[in-house]
Write a protein that holds these residues in place. Structure first.
Motif, mmCIF file in Angstrom:
data_model
loop_
_atom_site.group_PDB
_atom_site.id
_atom_site.type_symbol
_atom_site.label_atom_id
_atom_site.label_comp_id
_atom_site.label_asym_id
_atom_site.label_seq_id
_atom_site.Cartn_x
_atom_site.Cartn_y
_atom_site.Cartn_z
ATOM 1 N N GLU A 1 0.841 -1.196 0.000
ATOM 2 C CA GLU A 1 0.000 0.000 0.000
ATOM 3 C C GLU A 1 0.872 1.241 0.000
ATOM 4 O OE1 GLU A 1 -4.210 1.045 2.233
ATOM 5 O OE2 GLU A 1 -2.640 -0.016 3.303
ATOM 6 N N ARG A 2 0.517 2.209 -0.838
ATOM 7 C CA ARG A 2 1.283 3.445 -0.935
ATOM 8 C C ARG A 2 0.637 4.530 -0.075
ATOM 9 N NH1 ARG A 2 5.205 3.696 -4.729
ATOM 10 N NH2 ARG A 2 5.292 2.019 -6.268
ATOM 11 N N TYR A 3 1.416 5.046 0.813
ATOM 12 C CA TYR A 3 0.949 6.063 1.758
ATOM 13 C C TYR A 3 0.860 7.415 1.063
ATOM 14 C CZ TYR A 3 1.479 9.389 5.647
ATOM 15 O OH TYR A 3 1.352 10.433 6.518
ATOM 16 N N ARG A 4 -0.289 8.100 1.238
ATOM 17 C CA ARG A 4 -0.508 9.402 0.617
ATOM 18 C C ARG A 4 -0.599 10.551 1.623
ATOM 19 N NH1 ARG A 4 1.547 7.680 -3.793
ATOM 20 N NH2 ARG A 4 0.139 6.708 -5.301
ATOM 21 N N GLY A 5 -0.852 10.257 2.875
ATOM 22 C CA GLY A 5 -0.906 11.339 3.846
ATOM 23 C C GLY A 5 -1.862 11.032 4.985
ATOM 24 N N GLU A 6 -1.712 11.768 6.064
ATOM 25 C CA GLU A 6 -2.594 11.656 7.230
ATOM 26 C C GLU A 6 -2.853 13.058 7.768
ATOM 27 O OE1 GLU A 6 -0.269 10.436 10.988
ATOM 28 O OE2 GLU A 6 0.767 9.401 9.332
ATOM 29 N N TRP A 7 -4.039 13.248 8.305
ATOM 30 C CA TRP A 7 -4.462 14.562 8.779
ATOM 31 C C TRP A 7 -5.136 14.434 10.136
ATOM 32 C CZ3 TRP A 7 -4.716 12.778 3.881
ATOM 33 C CH2 TRP A 7 -4.131 13.558 2.855
ATOM 34 N N LYS A 8 -4.758 15.309 11.058
ATOM 35 C CA LYS A 8 -5.525 15.455 12.296
ATOM 36 C C LYS A 8 -6.703 16.374 12.024
ATOM 37 C CE LYS A 8 -2.183 16.976 14.875
ATOM 38 N NZ LYS A 8 -0.956 16.833 14.067
ATOM 39 N N ARG A 9 -7.717 16.278 12.844
ATOM 40 C CA ARG A 9 -8.877 17.147 12.690
ATOM 41 C C ARG A 9 -8.506 18.591 13.029
ATOM 42 N NH1 ARG A 9 -13.913 13.910 12.624
ATOM 43 N NH2 ARG A 9 -13.352 11.760 13.135
ATOM 44 N N HIS A 10 -9.281 19.495 12.488
ATOM 45 C CA HIS A 10 -9.040 20.916 12.717
ATOM 46 C C HIS A 10 -9.168 21.230 14.213
ATOM 47 C CE1 HIS A 10 -9.724 25.300 12.330
ATOM 48 N NE2 HIS A 10 -9.012 25.174 11.218
ATOM 49 N N TRP A 11 -8.445 22.277 14.649
ATOM 50 C CA TRP A 11 -8.494 22.621 16.071
ATOM 51 C C TRP A 11 -9.889 23.031 16.521
ATOM 52 C CZ3 TRP A 11 -10.280 27.399 17.221
ATOM 53 C CH2 TRP A 11 -10.185 28.389 16.239
ATOM 54 N N ILE A 12 -10.789 23.351 15.580
ATOM 55 C CA ILE A 12 -12.158 23.686 15.969
ATOM 56 C C ILE A 12 -12.836 22.502 16.630
ATOM 57 C CG2 ILE A 12 -13.340 22.981 13.859
ATOM 58 C CD1 ILE A 12 -13.911 26.265 15.780
ATOM 59 N N HIS A 13 -12.305 21.301 16.378
ATOM 60 C CA HIS A 13 -12.853 20.087 16.999
ATOM 61 C C HIS A 13 -12.730 20.145 18.524
ATOM 62 C CE1 HIS A 13 -14.226 15.946 16.793
ATOM 63 N NE2 HIS A 13 -13.271 15.583 17.620
ATOM 64 N N LEU A 14 -11.822 20.958 19.033
ATOM 65 C CA LEU A 14 -11.597 21.058 20.475
ATOM 66 C C LEU A 14 -12.282 22.272 21.086
ATOM 67 C CD1 LEU A 14 -7.765 20.260 20.574
ATOM 68 C CD2 LEU A 14 -9.647 18.734 21.199
ATOM 69 N N ILE A 15 -13.103 22.978 20.320
ATOM 70 C CA ILE A 15 -13.648 24.228 20.831
ATOM 71 C C ILE A 15 -14.555 23.999 22.039
ATOM 72 C CG2 ILE A 15 -15.600 24.199 19.237
ATOM 73 C CD1 ILE A 15 -13.539 27.264 20.406
ATOM 74 N N THR A 16 -15.335 22.900 22.026
ATOM 75 C CA THR A 16 -16.244 22.637 23.154
ATOM 76 C C THR A 16 -15.498 22.330 24.442
ATOM 77 O OG1 THR A 16 -18.004 21.910 21.668
ATOM 78 C CG2 THR A 16 -18.141 21.196 23.975
ATOM 79 N N PRO A 17 -14.570 21.352 24.456
ATOM 80 C CA PRO A 17 -13.855 21.106 25.727
ATOM 81 C C PRO A 17 -13.012 22.291 26.178
ATOM 82 C CG PRO A 17 -12.938 19.788 23.934
ATOM 83 C CD PRO A 17 -14.199 20.359 23.432
ATOM 84 N N LEU A 18 -12.460 23.056 25.248
ATOM 85 C CA LEU A 18 -11.664 24.210 25.653
ATOM 86 C C LEU A 18 -12.541 25.280 26.311
ATOM 87 C CD1 LEU A 18 -9.199 24.637 22.641
ATOM 88 C CD2 LEU A 18 -8.709 23.702 24.910
ATOM 89 N N LEU A 19 -13.719 25.511 25.734
ATOM 90 C CA LEU A 19 -14.624 26.483 26.352
ATOM 91 C C LEU A 19 -15.083 26.006 27.717
ATOM 92 C CD1 LEU A 19 -16.811 27.635 23.318
ATOM 93 C CD2 LEU A 19 -15.035 28.936 24.535
ATOM 94 N N VAL A 20 -15.376 24.693 27.837
ATOM 95 C CA VAL A 20 -15.787 24.147 29.139
ATOM 96 C C VAL A 20 -14.680 24.329 30.170
ATOM 97 C CG1 VAL A 20 -16.379 22.024 30.367
ATOM 98 C CG2 VAL A 20 -17.453 22.538 28.172
ATOM 99 N N GLY A 21 -13.441 24.070 29.762
ATOM 100 C CA GLY A 21 -12.325 24.224 30.693
ATOM 101 C C GLY A 21 -12.138 25.664 31.128
ATOM 102 N N VAL A 22 -12.266 26.605 30.196
ATOM 103 C CA VAL A 22 -12.085 28.012 30.552
ATOM 104 C C VAL A 22 -13.198 28.492 31.469
ATOM 105 C CG1 VAL A 22 -12.072 30.355 29.623
ATOM 106 C CG2 VAL A 22 -10.769 28.556 28.468
#
Length: 293
Positions: A126-147
């Motif tokens: 298998e030829r690897y083409r790339g990997e991506w983490k989700r955008h930081w907006i994915h953490l907006i809910t826990p970050l707001l809860v923590g703040v």
């Protein structure tokens, strides 16, 4: 023979000479006798062909002035060089439907090798083409809860400390630590959550303790699209929706992926133009080797 006393007839004499000339044998020309035109008076010795400056001894011909081998004049070879057009000039010729100039699509660089988190799920062919983490907006809910929890519980702890109720203050602090632990867990889960593209499939790997691996072969993808909200267009993230033969799949909807347009074009190119991907990556590898050398 005629009678000498008869008068001379010029017509009979001309007819006799024509018959004699027509009945003479034709001499055979052998190769060793030399060129056909070199010995004749009309071609070698005549002033118009042999001695004239335009054919034999002229400056424009390659003939030997001493009577040697003569060659046909060599025409000069005219080489054509294509016009020098830079990449900026080519880019300036491109325009969209409204007539405004557009730039070529930018291809984001990818890692040459998968991370250890992803490499364990890829097979050797298998030829690897790339990997991506989700955008930081994915953490907006826990970050707001923590703040919010930090401000509220901090204020509450100070208020309870002034009321001389140490037990409630301890509870407030424990609640705040629990909220921070939950926020840290969400951040770690975001870090281990990857969207992966190869030349054969798309995958999503997530989970810290319980690992979930979902995949869909590219050959089975019947429809693919991505959606962007106004905030997603502003922050450059979107949601991918994959369809496979009208069936519900574990990989049907992937939210909050970064650079959705670039990722969409990469997946589509891998589905329909895999040879172009191989050619581009080979060219990039060759350029990297030249720069390194």
């Amino acid at each position: 023979m005629g009678n000498p006393s008869e008068p001379f007839d010029a017509d009979d004499e001309a007819a006799r000479r024509r018959r004699q000339r027509d009945t003479e044998p034709i001499p055979q020309i052998r190769p060793e006798d030399g060129p056909h035109f070199g010995d004749g008076p009309s071609y070698s010795d005549g002033p118009a062909y042999s001695d004239g400056p335009s054919y034999s001894r002229g400056a424009g011909y390659a003939g030997d002035p001493g009577g040697g081998t003569r060659r046909v004049r060599e025409e000069p070879i005219i080489s054509y060089s294509p016009p020098d057009i830079s990449a900026d000039e080519i880019a300036g010729l491109q325009a969209d439907a409204s007539g405004m100039p557009v730039q070529p699509r930018r291809v984001l660089p990818l890692e040459d090798e998968p991370t250890p988190l992803v490499a364990r799920y890829l097979f050797p062919t298998e030829r690897y083409r790339g990997e991506w983490k989700r955008h930081w907006i994915h953490l907006i809910t826990p970050l707001l809860v923590g703040v919010v929890a930090t401000f509220v519980l901090g204020y509450l702890s100070g208020f309870l400390a002034g009321q001389d109720v140490g037990g409630l203050t301890t509870v407030a602090v424990l609640i705040w630590l629990g909220v921070l632990g939950w926020v840290g867990w969400k951040i770690a889960d975001w870090w281990f959550d990857r969207f992966i593209l190869t030349n054969k499939r798309v995958m999503v790997v997530n989970g810290i303790i319980t690992r979930n691996v979902a995949m869909m072969p590219l050959l089975r993808v019947t429809d693919m699209k991505y959606e962007q909200s106004p905030l997603g267009r502003f922050l450059n993230y979107g949601t991918f929706i994959l369809e496979s033969a009208g069936q519900e799949q574990a990989l049907r909807e992937v939210k909050n992926l970064p650079n959705p347009n670039e990722l969409y074009l990469r997946v589509v190119e891998e589905m329909y133009e895999p040879q172009a991907v191989e050619a581009r990556l080979s060219k990039e590898e060759a350029a990297a080797k030249d720069d390194g050398g």
